[in-house]
Design a protein around this motif. Structure first.
Motif, short mmCIF file in Angstrom:
data_model
loop_
_atom_site.label_atom_id
_atom_site.label_comp_id
_atom_site.label_asym_id
_atom_site.label_seq_id
_atom_site.Cartn_x
_atom_site.Cartn_y
_atom_site.Cartn_z
N ALA A 66 0.82 -1.21 0.00
CA ALA A 66 0.00 0.00 0.00
C ALA A 66 0.85 1.26 0.00
CB ALA A 66 -0.92 0.00 1.22
N SER B 185 -13.41 7.90 4.33
CA SER B 185 -13.08 6.49 4.60
C SER B 185 -13.90 5.94 5.76
CB SER B 185 -11.58 6.35 4.90
OG SER B 185 -11.25 6.76 6.21
N ARG C 264 -11.92 2.08 4.15
CA ARG C 264 -10.54 2.49 3.87
C ARG C 264 -10.12 2.09 2.45
NH1 ARG C 264 -11.95 4.85 8.36
NH2 ARG C 264 -11.70 3.62 10.26
N ARG C 265 -10.48 0.88 2.04
CA ARG C 265 -10.03 0.36 0.76
C ARG C 265 -10.52 1.17 -0.44
NH1 ARG C 265 -12.12 -3.99 -0.51
NH2 ARG C 265 -10.55 -4.89 -1.87
N TYR D 188 -8.58 4.43 -0.67
CA TYR D 188 -7.17 4.16 -0.98
C TYR D 188 -7.00 3.77 -2.44
CZ TYR D 188 -2.51 3.36 1.03
OH TYR D 188 -1.18 3.47 1.39
N LEU D 189 -7.87 2.89 -2.93
CA LEU D 189 -7.80 2.45 -4.32
C LEU D 189 -8.03 3.60 -5.29
CD1 LEU D 189 -9.75 -0.92 -3.96
CD2 LEU D 189 -7.30 -0.67 -4.49
N PHE E 250 -6.19 2.60 8.67
CA PHE E 250 -6.10 1.32 7.97
C PHE E 250 -4.99 0.45 8.56
CE2 PHE E 250 -5.13 -0.76 3.61
CZ PHE E 250 -6.03 -1.78 3.85
N VAL F 6 -3.77 -3.43 -1.93
CA VAL F 6 -4.99 -2.99 -1.25
C VAL F 6 -6.20 -3.77 -1.76
CG1 VAL F 6 -6.48 -0.99 -0.76
CG2 VAL F 6 -4.00 -0.70 -0.88
N GLU G 186 -11.28 -5.20 4.36
CA GLU G 186 -11.73 -3.91 4.88
C GLU G 186 -11.62 -3.92 6.40
OE1 GLU G 186 -12.40 -0.44 5.45
OE2 GLU G 186 -12.69 -0.92 3.32
#
Length: 462
Positions: A260, A312, A317-318, A321-322, A368, A429, A434
């Motif tokens: 990540a 988030s 979070r994912r 982030y993605l 995360f 990620v 999650e």
């Protein structure tokens, strides 16, 4: 009884204390990153002439960035040492030590003799102090984000934990702002002779302020309760070292954290540190113009990080982030095209959009990573995952980008380099779980309560 203890540990602190805890973490990370980024900016602007004067200008810049990268090499060691003792003794004590080490090393850089005074001893001394900076920063980040994450409530953890993350753009803003002011009011000769020392010496004042605030906060209640549980079990079985426990129970999470970090770390140093070289040597932009562009973009970066953190908390979070990783990868070719125009407006746009997309990764990262690891190995796990990745990501990023520019005289391979990092982060990620609803007080290594099929009870309450 166990449920009641967990609820007590997970309960948010009184309203008056959480802002103070956030402020203590934020000012500490701001000072630490001010020190760290100040070195990066100075490496791009003056250190090549002051400490490597016998080299070709671009080679001198490469050598200067090499000492910059050395600081990253010390960060894993800092992560191991600070993580170990932070998981054994507490977050607060180690955060105070990291602040003193970082500030002291930075202040000492401001007093260093240059190559013209002591010859080859100058870069050796510079490298030594850079190692101390890296060692301290390796322990700072994990403790700062955990102090907030373990105090705050699960429902808004992403938002509150993102505030220590704003220390990075705040430190960048402060470092770039001071350098920009000095390069405006001083001639090039004055800045190169003595003016560059001023921002390093200012670190001493900032550390005193940071210590005053950081000493006023309490230890994490989640950590205190985990320590009590560990003490009660110690008579039955000896407690394993945090590092051993991390590698046994959380090795997948460490790999996810490292993956990540790739796009987040590499893109940031290309956008904020390497750009000072690229804009001035390839795009014909003045040093002052490049600094001002980073200054404006860092202010926007500071503002958007809490917003990304709050998002988030709503969507996970994912996904956030993605979005950031994909966005940074897609932005690289437009980024360099805008910089190549030589227009200040386009330069600001390029850096600002890049940092906004970077913020989508950086903001949820604190919560995360904290949510991945059990309490008694959380400092070690989060720090190891973050800082070991920095050796392969942020450390060589300006160096690799400068070398690619020297070899190919084009931004294309640099853009492809960042895109490759974005792909690695998307994979890491993408395969991660999650973590948004995890109860930090209940995460235990090797247990299956980390699965996120339902929100924790405290996540449904304010």
């Amino acid at each position: 009884m166990a449920h009641m203890a967990s609820a007590a540990a997970s309960a948010p602190p009184p309203p008056a204390s959480l802002p103070r805890i956030v402020a203590a973490s934020l000012i500490g990370t701001t000072i630490e990153w001010y020190d760290f980024f100040l070195y990066g900016s100075a490496a791009a602007l003056v250190f090549n002439k002051l400490f490597f004067p016998d080299s070709d200008p671009l080679v001198g810049t490469l050598l200067s960035f090499l000492t910059y990268a050395v600081g990253f090499a010390a960060r894993p060691l800092g992560a191991l040492v600070f993580g170990h003792y932070g998981d054994r003794l507490g977050r607060k004590k180690l955060l105070i030590l990291s602040l003193v080490l970082m500030g002291g090393a930075t202040f000492a850089i401001g007093l260093l003799p240059t190559h013209s005074t002591v010859g080859s001893a100058a870069p050796v001394l510079l490298t030594t102090l850079r190692l101390i900076q890296g060692f301290a920063l390796g322990g700072e980040w994990g403790g700062a984000v955990l102090l907030v994450s373990e105090h705050g409530d699960a429902r808004r953890r992403g938002f509150w934990a993102s505030w220590p993350q704003t220390g990075a753009p705040a430190g960048q803003l402060l470092a770039t702002g001071v350098l920009s002011l000095l390069t405006t009011v001083l001639s090039d000769d004055a800045f190169g002779t003595w003016g560059w020392r001023i921002p390093f010496l200012l670190s001493g004042v900032l550390v005193v302020v940071g210590l005053w605030i950081r000493l006023s906060v309490d230890e994490s209640p989640v950590f205190r309760q985990a320590l009590e549980r560990a003490e009660s079990r110690r008579t039955e079985e000896p407690e394993k070292l945090p590092l051993v426990s991390v590698l046994r129970h959380h090795w997948r999470d460490v790999l996810v954290a490292m993956g990540a970090r790739m796009a987040e770390n590499i893109s940031y140093y290309v956008i904020t540190a390497f750009i000072l070289v690229y804009a001035t040597t390839s795009a014909g932009v003045s040093k002052q113009t490049a600094l001002n562009a980073v200054l404006i973009a860092s202010a926007v970066h500071f503002a958007v990080i809490p917003a990304w953190g709050a998002l988030s908390d709503r969507v996970g979070r994912r996904p956030v982030y993605l979005l950031g990783a994909a966005g940074v990868g897609l932005w690289m070719f437009p980024f360099f095209s805008l910089v190549d125009t030589g227009s200040f407006g386009y330069l600001v746009l390029a850096v600002t959009v890049g940092l906004v997309l970077h913020g989508a990764m950086y903001a949820p990262q604190a919560a995360f990573f904290a949510e991945m690891f059990a309490t008694r190995m959380r400092y070690s796990g989060a720090s190891i995952g973050a800082q070991f990745a920095s050796v392969a990501a942020g450390a060589p990023a300006p160096l690799i980008a400068t070398a690619l520019l020297s070899d190919y005289d084009s931004s294309t391979p640099i853009a492809l380099y960042v895109i490759a990092a974005a792909v690695l982060t998307l994979i890491a990620v993408g395969v991660a779980r999650e973590t948004r609803h995890r109860d930090l007080a209940r995460v235990e290594g090797g247990q299956d309560e980390r699965a996120d099929t339902a929100p924790a009870a405290e996540a449904r309450t304010v």
